[in-house]
Design a protein around this motif. Structure first.
Motif, mmCIF file in Angstrom:
data_model
loop_
_atom_site.group_PDB
_atom_site.id
_atom_site.type_symbol
_atom_site.label_atom_id
_atom_site.label_comp_id
_atom_site.label_asym_id
_atom_site.label_seq_id
_atom_site.Cartn_x
_atom_site.Cartn_y
_atom_site.Cartn_z
ATOM 1 N N LEU A 104 -46.507 -40.458 12.392
ATOM 2 C CA LEU A 104 -45.386 -40.071 12.997
ATOM 3 C C LEU A 104 -45.204 -38.331 12.552
ATOM 4 N N SER A 105 -45.237 -37.355 13.672
ATOM 5 C CA SER A 105 -45.480 -36.187 12.993
ATOM 6 C C SER A 105 -44.606 -35.520 12.630
ATOM 7 N N ALA A 155 -45.972 -47.492 22.088
ATOM 8 C CA ALA A 155 -46.392 -45.779 22.746
ATOM 9 C C ALA A 155 -45.952 -44.868 22.013
ATOM 10 N N GLY A 156 -44.866 -45.859 20.941
ATOM 11 C CA GLY A 156 -44.585 -44.685 20.218
ATOM 12 C C GLY A 156 -45.071 -44.039 18.817
ATOM 13 N N LEU A 157 -46.451 -45.140 18.541
ATOM 14 C CA LEU A 157 -46.723 -44.245 17.800
ATOM 15 C C LEU A 157 -48.547 -44.146 18.485
ATOM 16 N N ASN A 158 -48.952 -43.622 19.544
ATOM 17 C CA ASN A 158 -49.865 -43.687 20.268
ATOM 18 C C ASN A 158 -50.174 -42.109 20.197
ATOM 19 N N HIS A 159 -49.897 -41.489 19.336
ATOM 20 C CA HIS A 159 -49.872 -40.002 19.637
ATOM 21 C C HIS A 159 -50.614 -39.560 20.545
ATOM 22 N N ASN A 160 -51.826 -40.184 20.217
ATOM 23 C CA ASN A 160 -52.809 -39.260 21.328
ATOM 24 C C ASN A 160 -52.976 -40.150 22.627
ATOM 25 N N ALA A 161 -51.686 -40.633 22.635
ATOM 26 C CA ALA A 161 -51.925 -41.159 24.023
ATOM 27 C C ALA A 161 -53.305 -41.607 25.297
ATOM 28 N N LYS A 209 -60.350 -37.653 19.205
ATOM 29 C CA LYS A 209 -59.114 -38.701 18.798
ATOM 30 C C LYS A 209 -59.033 -40.537 18.285
ATOM 31 N N ALA A 249 -42.896 -48.464 14.569
ATOM 32 C CA ALA A 249 -42.539 -47.352 15.140
ATOM 33 C C ALA A 249 -41.377 -46.026 13.971
#
Lengths: 326, 556
Positions: free
Chosen positions: B56-57, B135-141, B168, B188
Motif C-alpha cells: 500500500l503506497s 487488484a487493490g494490492l497489484n500496484h504494478n498491474a 517490477k 488489502a
C-alpha cells in the motif's frame, strides 16, 4: 422543561444539517483522491498503480451519490467513521486520535489562560479608567486586528532558526518516543511555546476589550454607587459587585470558544506544522481524503454544538430571566 | 469572592510556572552518533500511522521506505544501470521462456522469516497468487497467470509477455510470508501491525514521527554493520533540510532549494548530493490536438530553443532533476545503450537561428518579432502548472523567456492544483510541465507519451498517460512490438523506430530526467553509492535502499 426540549430538537436538526453539508461539500471540490496522490508524488508513482488505488479506495464502482450518503449515515449510526485514504487502511478514528490530544492540549490550555488573563486585565482596565491602564486599550485593539497566522510567521522569522531554542515546526523532537517521561514532555512543551504564545497574545485582546466595556457600563449602575456609599473597600466593589455582573457575556463567550478548541487554530497549526487536528484537516483537504475530512468536520461540528448547548445551560443557571416561560 | 479570585490566580500562576519549568528541563534528545551503529534516515512526509503493508503506497513502511529492509525481493536490479544483470536475492536463479510469459525461478535455501519459520517456494507462489486475486494490492498491474511449485522451483506464468515488467516482478514485488498473510481476513486493508519478513531488520518501535528497526541476528546474508535504523518523518521539506544540515538526519530524499548552500556547505567534506537520472522524464507537454501546436515543426522549434542548463541550474537548484540532453528524450547515461545509432551523439543545443529556419520552412512567417502560424495568426501559448510547485514555476518562466526568442508570446498561468490536474486530465491546456512514467527501459517513458491505446479525446477524463493526446498508429504499433518482441533484435528495431517517431514529432519537449537520488552524509557511515561507483540508487524508499544499507560501514 419545554425550553430545554426545544433546544435539544434544534440541536438534533442542526447536527443533521451539518453532517449533510459535511458529506456533500468535499465531493464538490474538483479532483479525486487518486489524482491528488499522483500529483503529489510527481512521477514517483507509476501510472499502473492508478487502477489498484481506485479499487482499494472503493472508487471503481460508480455508486450514485445519494446511495453513498445513505450508506454514510448508516455508518455514522454504528459509530464508524470509515477508512482514511491518505493513511489507508487506517481507520479515521485512529488517525484523528493521534492528532486530537495535541490540539486539545495546545489550544485548550491557551484558551483557558487567555480567558483568565484577558478577563482579569479587562476588569482592571474598566475599573481604573483614566489611569495608565488606559494604555492597554489601543495596544490590544492593535494586536487583535493583527491576523494571528501572520503574527506566527513573524515569530518564526524572529525567534526560530537552526540554532534557536524555539523549533519552527513539529510537535516534538524527532527521535523522542512519546510517553510520560521528562524527555518527551519537555520537548513537547518546548515545541508548543511559540504557537501557544501566538494564540495567547492575539486572542487575549478580545477578552480584554469586551470585559473592559462591560465594566464601564456596569460601574455607572446605582448599586455600585450604593456599595461605595456603604463604605466597602474599592477592591470588594470592583470584584464582588462590578466584575461579577459584567462577567456574564464573557462566560458565554468562553463556553463558545471551548467548542472551537477542537477545530484548533487551523492557521497557527499550519504555520507551525503542528501535528494537531487543523494541520491534519489541511492535509486531508489537499489529498481529497473524504473520510478523514468528514470525520474532522464532524468532530468540530459536534463539539461546537455541545459547547453551545453548555452555554445555553449555563445561561439557564446564571440568568433567571431565561427560565421564565412564555 | 476573595477566595475564588485567589483560586483563579493560583491556577493561572501554577499553569504558567509549570510551562516555564518543563520548558527549561527539555533539551530533547538529539540523534546519537555512530557508537551504537545507528543510521538516521528521513523523509519529509508528515505524521504517519502504524501501517506496515508493503503493497500500500499509503503505508508508513512505503512512505518512509523501511519496507525495503523488512521485505525482500526475488532479485535486485540496479535502477541506475538498468541493463546490468540483477543480483540474485531470494531467488538464486531465474529463467524466462515462452517469450517472457513463463518465469522459472529457484528460491534460496536457509532463509528464515523474522519469526523463525523457514522461507520456501510456497511463499513466492502465495505472494503471486495474492496479487493475482487482489487488484487493490497489484500496484504494478502485473497480469499474473497460474503459478506452480515443485520443490524449490517456482514456475509462474503471465498472460502477456513481461520483458518490460521484469524489474517490477523481480525487484518491486516484496515477498510476504504465507503463514502470516493467509490468516488476514482482507490483506488489502490489513495494516500488518507486526510485519514478518526475510530482510535484515525487524520493527522495534513505531511512533507517528519515528520508526525504529533493530538488526536481526539470523539474517541469511552477512550481518549488516548498521545495528539500528531510525526512520523519521519530518513535517515538511523545511524541517527535513534543517535536520540534514545539522546532521540529525544522515540520509533523505527531499527537494531543497539552494541545497548547495543549505546542506552541502554546512559540511562540504561529508554532505553529499547523489542524484543519478532515472529512465523517466519531466518536460513540456504540448496539446497536440490544438492548433498551432498540432504542427510538429513548431514543437521541434520550441524544443530547440529551450535552455536546459538554465532549467537545471535555476529551476532544479543544480542537482535535483538532471538535464535530458539527447534529442530522443532518453535520459543519459542511464539510457545510453538504448540510443539508436543515428541519434547517439545528437544533443540538443539552443539554436535560435535553426529554429527560425525550421519554422519558416514549415510555412510560419515572422512579422517583425512576432511569429505567425501558416493561417496568419500570431502564435501565443499559455504555460500552466500549480502555483505551489516552485521548481516547475521557475522552469516555466525560463521557457517563456526562451520561446520569446522565436517570436512566441507565452504567459505563465499559476493554476490551482485541483483545477490544473483536471485540465491535464481532460486535455484542456496549451502546454504544461508534467512528468512521464519510468521503468527499466525507455519503453515506459515512450508509452506514457505516445501510446494510442492510452488516447482519449479532448474533454474525456481518465487518461493515465498521453496527456498531450498524441495519435500515431506507427508509435502504438512499435510500442506493442517492443513489449512482445521475441528477441533482442526485434526490441532494438522497435526502440529505434520509437526514437525516430519521437524526434520527428516531438510530442513532448523533455527537459529533465527524474532522479533516483538522495542527500546523505559520510560523516558516520561510508560505502554509499557515488557517481564513480553507482552500485545502487540512493532513494531511501526504493528497493535499492536495501543494498545501500547492507554496504554501509562505520566511518573510520
Amino acid at each position: 422543561m419545554s425550553y430545554l426540549l426545544r433546544r435539544i430538537a434544534f440541536y438534533v436538526l442542526t447536527a443533521w444539517a451539518a453532517i449533510t453539508i459535511n458529506f456533500f461539500v468535499p465531493r464538490l471540490i474538483p479532483g479525486d483522491p487518486v489524482q491528488a496522490l499522483i500529483s503529489k508524488q510527481r512521477g514517483q508513482l507509476n501510472a499502473d498503480a492508478i487502477h489498484s488505488l481506485y479499487v482499494l479506495f472503493g472508487l471503481d464502482k460508480q455508486d450514485p451519490l445519494w446511495h453513498q450518503y445513505v450508506e454514510y449515515l448508516g455508518q455514522l449510526l454504528r459509530g464508524d467513521l470509515g477508512l482514511s485514504f491518505t493513511f489507508f487502511p487506517s481507520p479515521v478514528s485512529e488517525v484523528i486520535s493521534t492528532s486530537l490530544p495535541w490540539t486539545l492540549a495546545l489550544v485548550g490550555v491557551t484558551t483557558v489562560c487567555s480567558f483568565l488573563l484577558g478577563t482579569g486585565l479587562g476588569v482592571l482596565a474598566g475599573w481604573r479608567r483614566g489611569s495608565w491602564v488606559d494604555l492597554v486599550l489601543p495596544v490590544t485593539t492593535f494586536i487583535s486586528s493583527v491576523p494571528y497566522f501572520w503574527f506566527g510567521l513573524i515569530m518564526i522569522e524572529l525567534l526560530a532558526g537552526p540554532n534557536s531554542f524555539f523549533p519552527s515546526s513539529g510537535g516534538y523532537d524527532p527521535g523522542v518516543v512519546p510517553g510520560w517521561d521528562i524527555d518527551f514532555i519537555g520537548s513537547a512543551v518546548q515545541h508548543s511555546l511559540l504557537p501557544a504564545l501566538t494564540i495567547l497574545i492575539s486572542s487575549m485582546s478580545g477578552w480584554i476589550l469586551s470585559m473592559r466595556n462591560m465594566m464601564v457600563t456596569v460601574s455607572s449602575e446605582d448599586y455600585i454607587t450604593v456599595a461605595h456609599a456603604k463604605g466597602l473597600t474599592d477592591r470588594r466593589v470592583m470584584l464582588g459587585y462590578a466584575a461579577r455582573n459584567a462577567l456574564l457575556p464573557n462566560v458565554s463567550g468562553f463556553a463558545l470558544s471551548l467548542g472551537l478548541i477542537v477545530g484548533g487554530t487551523l492557521l497557527v497549526e499550519i504555520v507551525f506544522s503542528y501535528p494537531g487536528v487543523g494541520f491534519q484537516l489541511f492535509q486531508a483537504v489537499g489529498a481529497k481524503d473524504y473520510p478523514l475530512m468528514q470525520g474532522i468536520f464532524l468532530i468540530i461540528t459536534l463539539s461546537v454544538l455541545a459547547a453551545n448547548f453548555i452555554a445555553d445551560l449555563a445561561y439557564l443557571v446564571l440568568d433567571p430571566r431565561t427560565r421564565k416561560e412564555g | 469572592m476573595r477566595v475564588s479570585r485567589r483560586v483563579v490566580f493560583a491556577v493561572a500562576g501554577s499553569l504558567m510556572a509549570a510551562t516555564a519549568l518543563t520548558a527549561c528541563g527539555g533539551g530533547g534528545s538529539t540523534a546519537k552518533g555512530n557508537a551504537d551503529g545507528v543510521l538516521n534516515v528521513g523523509m519529509p512526509n508528515g505524521p504517519q500511522t502504524d501501517n506496515n503493508n508493503p503493497y500500500l503506497s499509503s503505508s508508513a513502511a512505503n512512505s518512509l521506505g523501511y519496507k525495503n529492509v523488512i521485505f525482500e525481493p526475488l532479485a535486485l536490479f540496479n535502477k541506475v544501470k538498468p541493463t546490468d544483470d540483477a543480483k540474485p536475492w531470494l531467488a538464486t536463479k531465474w529463467d524466462w521462456s515462452n517469450n517472457y510469459q513463463t518465469l522459472t525461478l529457484t528460491v534460496r535455501d536457509n532463509v528464515k522469516w523474522s519469526d523463525g519459520q523457514a522461507f520456501s517456494a510456497d511463499d513466492v507462489k502465495f505472494t503471486f497468487d495474492l496479487l493475482k486475486a487482489t487488484a487493490g494490492l497489484n500496484h504494478n498491474a502485473i497480469p499474473f497467470g497460474d503459478t506452480t511449485v515443485s520443490g524449490s522451483t517456482v514456475t509462474a506464468t503471465f498472460t502477456s509477455p513481461q520483458f518490460v515488467n521484469e524489474y517490477k516482478i523481480l525487484t518491486d514485488t516484496p515477498i510476504v510470508p504465507k503463514h502470516q498473510w493467509s490468516t488476514f481476513k482482507d490483506p488489502a486493508t490489513d495494516p500488518v501491525k507486526d510485519p514478518v519478513g526475510t530482510g535484515p531488520f525487524k520493527l522495534k518501535t513505531f511512533t507517528p514521527q519515528t520508526v525504529t528497526l533493530d538488526v536481526r541476528s539470523d539474517y541469511w546474508k552477512d550481518a549488516p554493520k548498521v545495528k539500528e535504523l531510525r526512520y523519521t518523518s519530518y513535517t515538511d521539506n523545511n524541517a527535513q533540510a534543517t535536520a540534514l544540515a545539522t546532521g540529525a538526519c544522515e540520509w533523505a530524499f527531499a527537494f531543497i532549494p539552494n541545497a548547495k548552500q543549505v546542506f552541502v556547505s554546512k559540511d562540504p567534506a561529508h554532505n553529499q548530493l547523489y542524484f543519478p537520472p532515472d529512465l523517466a522524464g519531466h518536460g513540456l507537454w504540448f496539446n497536440t490536438t490544438k492548433a498551432p501546436f498540432d504542427n510538429p515543426a513548431l514543437r521541434q522549434a520550441i524544443n530547440m530553443v529551450i535552455n536546459r542548463d538554465d532549467i537545471f541550474n535555476q529551476g532544479e537548484s543544480g542537482y535535483f532533476y538532471p538535464p535530458i540532453t539527447n534529442i530522443t528524450g532518453i535520459p543519459t547515461p542511464a539510457g545510453n545503450s538504448f540510443l539508436a545509432p543515428e541519434y547517439k551523439s545528437q544533443d540538443v543545443k539552443v539554436d535560435v537561428a535553426g529554429a527560425k529556419a525550421k519554422l519558416t520552412g514549415a510555412g510560419f512567417t515572422f512579422d517583425g518579432n512576432t511569429l505567425k502560424d501558416p493561417t496568419g495568426k500570431p502564435v501565443t501559448m499559455t504555460l500552466s502548472d500549480p502555483a505551489g510547485w516552485s521548481d516547475y514555476q521557475t522552469d516555466l518562466e525560463i521557457i517563456k523567456d526562451n520561446v520569446s526568442k522565436i517570436g512566441i508570446t507565452a504567459t505563465v498561468d499559476k493554476a490551482n492544483q485541483d483545477a490544473w490536474t483536471k485540465n491535464v486530465d481532460t486535455g484542456n491546456f496549451d502546454a504544461v510541465l508534467h512528468w512521464t512514467d519510468g521503468g527499466a527501459t525507455p519503453y515506459q517513458l515512450y508509452k506514457s507519451i505516445m501510446d494510442g491505446d492510452l488516447y482519449k479525446p479532448v474533454g474525456t477524463p481518465g487518461v493515465n498517460g498521453n496527456y498531450g493526446r498524441f495519435q500515431n498508429a506507427d508509435a502504438t504499433a512499435a510500442l506493442k512490438a517492443y513489449a512482445s518482441a521475441a528477441d533482442d533484435a526485434g526490441r532494438t528495431a522497435a526502440m529505434n523506430k520509437l526514437q525516430k517517431i519521437f524526434v520527428d514529432n516531438m510530442p513532448v519537449a523533455l527537459t529533465s530526467a527524474s532522479n533516483l537520488g538522495g542527500e546523505y552524509s559520510t560523516k558516520n557511515w561510508t560505502g554509499w553509492p557515488t557517481n564513480d561507483n553507482p552500485y545502487a540508487d540512493a532513494h531511501p524508499t526504493l528497493p535499492g535502499a536495501l543494498d545501500v544499507i547492507l554496504n554501509l560501514k562505520p566511518a573510520a
